[in-house]
Design an enzyme around this catalytic site. Structure first.
Site, PDB file in Angstrom:
ATOM      1  N   GLY A 197       0.831  -1.197   0.000  1.00 33.04           N
ATOM      2  CA  GLY A 197       0.000   0.000   0.000  1.00 33.04           C
ATOM      3  C   GLY A 197       0.863   1.244   0.000  1.00 33.04           C
ATOM      4  N   PRO A 199       2.857   4.674   1.130  1.00 34.84           N
ATOM      5  CA  PRO A 199       3.642   4.936   2.343  1.00 34.84           C
ATOM      6  C   PRO A 199       2.793   5.587   3.430  1.00 34.84           C
ATOM      7  CG  PRO A 199       4.802   5.713   0.378  1.00 34.84           C
ATOM      8  CD  PRO A 199       3.423   5.345  -0.057  1.00 34.84           C
ATOM      9  N   GLY A 202       0.448   2.270   7.541  1.00 38.28           N
ATOM     10  CA  GLY A 202       0.490   1.469   8.767  1.00 38.28           C
ATOM     11  C   GLY A 202       0.862   0.020   8.562  1.00 38.28           C
ATOM     12  N   HIS A 419      -5.888  36.658  -8.788  1.00 36.24           N
ATOM     13  CA  HIS A 419      -5.583  35.278  -9.177  1.00 36.24           C
ATOM     14  C   HIS A 419      -6.381  34.294  -8.306  1.00 36.24           C
ATOM     15  CE1 HIS A 419      -2.792  32.138 -10.822  1.00 36.24           C
ATOM     16  NE2 HIS A 419      -3.184  31.518  -9.720  1.00 36.24           N
ATOM     17  N   GLU A 420      -6.298  34.466  -6.985  1.00 34.94           N
ATOM     18  CA  GLU A 420      -7.021  33.563  -6.083  1.00 34.94           C
ATOM     19  C   GLU A 420      -8.531  33.780  -6.181  1.00 34.94           C
ATOM     20  OE1 GLU A 420      -5.479  31.190  -4.774  1.00 34.94           O
ATOM     21  OE2 GLU A 420      -3.478  31.943  -5.276  1.00 34.94           O
ATOM     22  N   HIS A 423      -9.754  31.659  -9.084  1.00 31.86           N
ATOM     23  CA  HIS A 423      -9.962  30.257  -8.707  1.00 31.86           C
ATOM     24  C   HIS A 423     -11.277  30.100  -7.937  1.00 31.86           C
ATOM     25  CE1 HIS A 423      -6.126  28.880 -10.086  1.00 31.86           C
ATOM     26  NE2 HIS A 423      -5.411  29.549  -9.191  1.00 31.86           N
TER      27      HIS A 423
END
Length: 602
Positions: A197, A199, A202, A419-420, A423
């Site tokens: 699985g 990283p 567990g 710009h933000e 978004h």
């Protein structure tokens, strides 16, 4: 044990040093005394030159005057009954008799220094050479460590977020505890269990939990410990590891990072005597060779099951292959509860909200979030960790630490704000986009601003429309710059990289292009030494490659125009969100909704 050994060595060297000093002082005294005949001693006694006399059975020693100096002397005694009368007559200030020295003392003083030299020579040269030989012989011994389960016992209660995986492993535990229940039906203990699985999910913790539940010896090692520069060392260590486990059977052998020794063979590079291949061959024999290893289970963990050798994965060696997946929202909440129990959380903390805000996070990420939140709370000198600290820790992991010290000009601040805002507004306008949780123009890590979108639930399938809308959101920042500022900047370089990657996957992997059709044209990404062909071919013609490039460009262009249209039609909301960002630097979801509603009503 090491402390007692060090004390013994220290005591030994102290006694040896004291013996050396005693012998040295004795020899030094012998060299300093002048040997004179007995006749000369009597003559000096008559001349009153003798000042001190010490009489023993085998010698007479003392001090005599020579001018202004006093010189020690020694002589061999003779039968002289009038010696005491002569010493009284000559005025000797001090004379005495010495007791007879025992033969043991004489032996130590005369022969001890020779024995000391021989012993030191043996200790420094012969013994070190022998130890070097033993160390050379131990070079092929396994470096696996047997874990003390009494001190650090881990059970399945300590593992959260992977219930299905634990159910698979409980069969192994039950077999180790009650082997007769399965043997009466002819069942055999699995030879190996492969945990694979991403990283941080567990895998190592699960292996320790199996050993803790079963209560059997647990030997742990890493795949890299078997690979050395000397040929044959890795295979020797594998043999020694299984011999140690066989003596403690039933036992569990845990091999972390199995791909270090289990990679596919026969790459055609390095010859047949490659050290890694010899180690893998020995591992295959130990798992399923002529000699059975009763009661020994090998648990391997890897992040790359695709690179493992086919012979290692067949039944009879790794009988079970168990996926340890990224936890879902329920699993994340359970993991947060486990790690949250180790810190002081405020009573109003809602871990379900944190679990919902962390899609795709593995157990190691969630543990780090709780730890970072505790550090943030400690910096604020709080007594408990509250909800804001946990949310701040999430943002720190996603976007990096805040960089409030970075000075940004008003013009660049305006560019970042628009710009933000681009978004944010595209994400709020197009359907099927993840909700905007927060937008900020405070620099974090390498970014000058960020828009944080958090899904309401875990998604395992993504539609073509959702991918296209995601591309529009990523391109909304560049579109806002062009609409408002009239010029594009380098601030969208990361967005463009993500957009291009998504578009390539749509065409080459997902079959989401009408022009290319439902084809998977993804190139083989196997590593060179794993593949059978060093020279790779793309798998399709140049005409198809040109069509792929054209289709990728078309998808990105269409999404860019769609983002521009969404921003142009909501220019008032775009300006209002950017203005609020310039003023407050951070805007949350509720405030964004109110700004958009006010702009539409105006």
């Amino acid at each position: 044990m090491p402390l007692k050994k060090n004390l013994r060595q220290l005591l030994f060297w102290f006694l040896a040093f004291m013996l050396f000093i005693a012998v040295y002082q004795n020899m030094k005294g012998v060299e300093r005394e002048r040997n004179i005949p007995y006749s000369e001693f009597k003559a000096k006694l008559r001349d009153h030159q003798i000042t001190k006399v010490s009489v023993s059975q085998d010698k007479i020693s003392g001090d005599m005057a020579e001018g202004d100096k006093t010189v020690p002397f020694r002589t061999i005694p003779m039968s002289d009954p009038k010696l005491i009368e002569d010493m009284d007559a000559s005025g000797v200030k001090e004379y005495k008799a010495e007791a007879d020295r025992s033969w043991i003392a004489s032996l130590v003083l005369n022969v001890g220094w020779i024995l000391l030299f021989v012993f030191i020579w043996w200790f420094l040269f012969i013994r070190q050479a022998q130890m070097g030989g033993k160390q050379a012989m131990a070079f092929g011994k396994s470096r696996a460590r047997q874990q003390d389960l009494k001190k650090q016992k881990v059970t399945f209660k300590d593992v959260a977020g992977c219930d299905e995986t634990k159910e698979e492993l409980k069969d192994i535990v039950d077999y180790l505890k009650n082997p007769k229940k399965y043997q009466t039906l002819g069942g055999e203990l699995p030879k190996g269990v492969l945990l694979y699985g991403p990283p941080g999910t567990g895998k190592t913790l699960l292996a320790r939990a199996v050993a803790g539940e079963a209560g059997v010896p647990f030997f742990t090692s890493s795949g890299s410990e078997f690979v050395e520069m000397f040929v044959g060392v890795g295979a020797s260590r594998v043999r020694d590891l299984f011999e140690r486990a066989k003596k403690s059977a039933p036992a569990i052998v845990f091999l972390d990072e199995l791909d270090a020794v289990g990679r596919s063979r026969f790459a055609g590079i390095g010859g047949g005597h490659d050290e890694r291949e010899q180690t893998l061959n020995q591992l295959l024999v130990e798992l399923d060779g002529f000699e059975s290893k009763e009661g020994i289970i090998l648990i391997g963990a890897t992040n790359r099951p695709d690179v493992l050798d086919n012979a290692l994965l067949r039944p009879g060696r790794f009988d079970r292959r168990i996926n340890v997946p990224v936890p879902d929202i329920k699993g994340r909440q359970e993991i947060l509860a486990v790690h949250g129990g180790k810190v002081k959380l405020a009573s109003e903390v809602d871990l379900s909200v944190i679990a919902r805000h962390t899609p795709g996070f593995v157990g190691a990420d969630l543990a780090n979030i709780v730890n970072e939140a505790a550090i943030i709370a400690a910096k604020k000198e709080q007594k408990v960790v509250d909800q804001k600290d946990l949310e701040e820790a999430i943002e720190k992991m996603l976007a990096g630490p805040q960089r409030k010290s970075r000075i940004i000009s008003d013009r660049e601040k305006k560019v970042v704000a628009y710009h933000e805002a681009g978004h944010t507004l595209v994400a709020k306008t197009l359907p099927g986009c993840d909700p905007v949780h927060k937008v900020s123009i405070i620099p974090r890590g390498p970014a000058l601003g960020y828009t944080l979108q958090l899904p309401l639930e875990d998604k395992y399938l993504t539609s073509k429309t959702e991918i296209l809308n995601r591309l529009c959101v990523l391109l909304g920042g560049r579109a806002a710059e062009e609409i408002v500022i009239g010029e594009i900047t380098t601030g969208a370089h990361d967005d463009l990289a993500k957009v291009t990657n998504f578009a390539q996957k749509m065409v080459l992997e997902f079959g989401m292009s009408d022009k290319i059709g439902p084809l998977s044209l993804k190139k083989d990404e196997n590593e060179v030494f794993l593949g059978r062909d060093i020279v790779r071919q793309p798998g399709y013609s140049n005409e198809t490659a040109r069509s792929v490039d054209d289709e990728i460009k078309r998808i990105v262009s269409d999404c860019y125009m769609k983002a521009k249209a969404a921003l142009t039609g909501n220019r008032k909301a775009l300006d209002a969100i950017a203005a609020r960002l310039i003023e407050n630097e951070v805007v949350d979801a509720e405030e964004i909704d109110s700004i958009i509603a006010a702009a539409k009503a105006a």
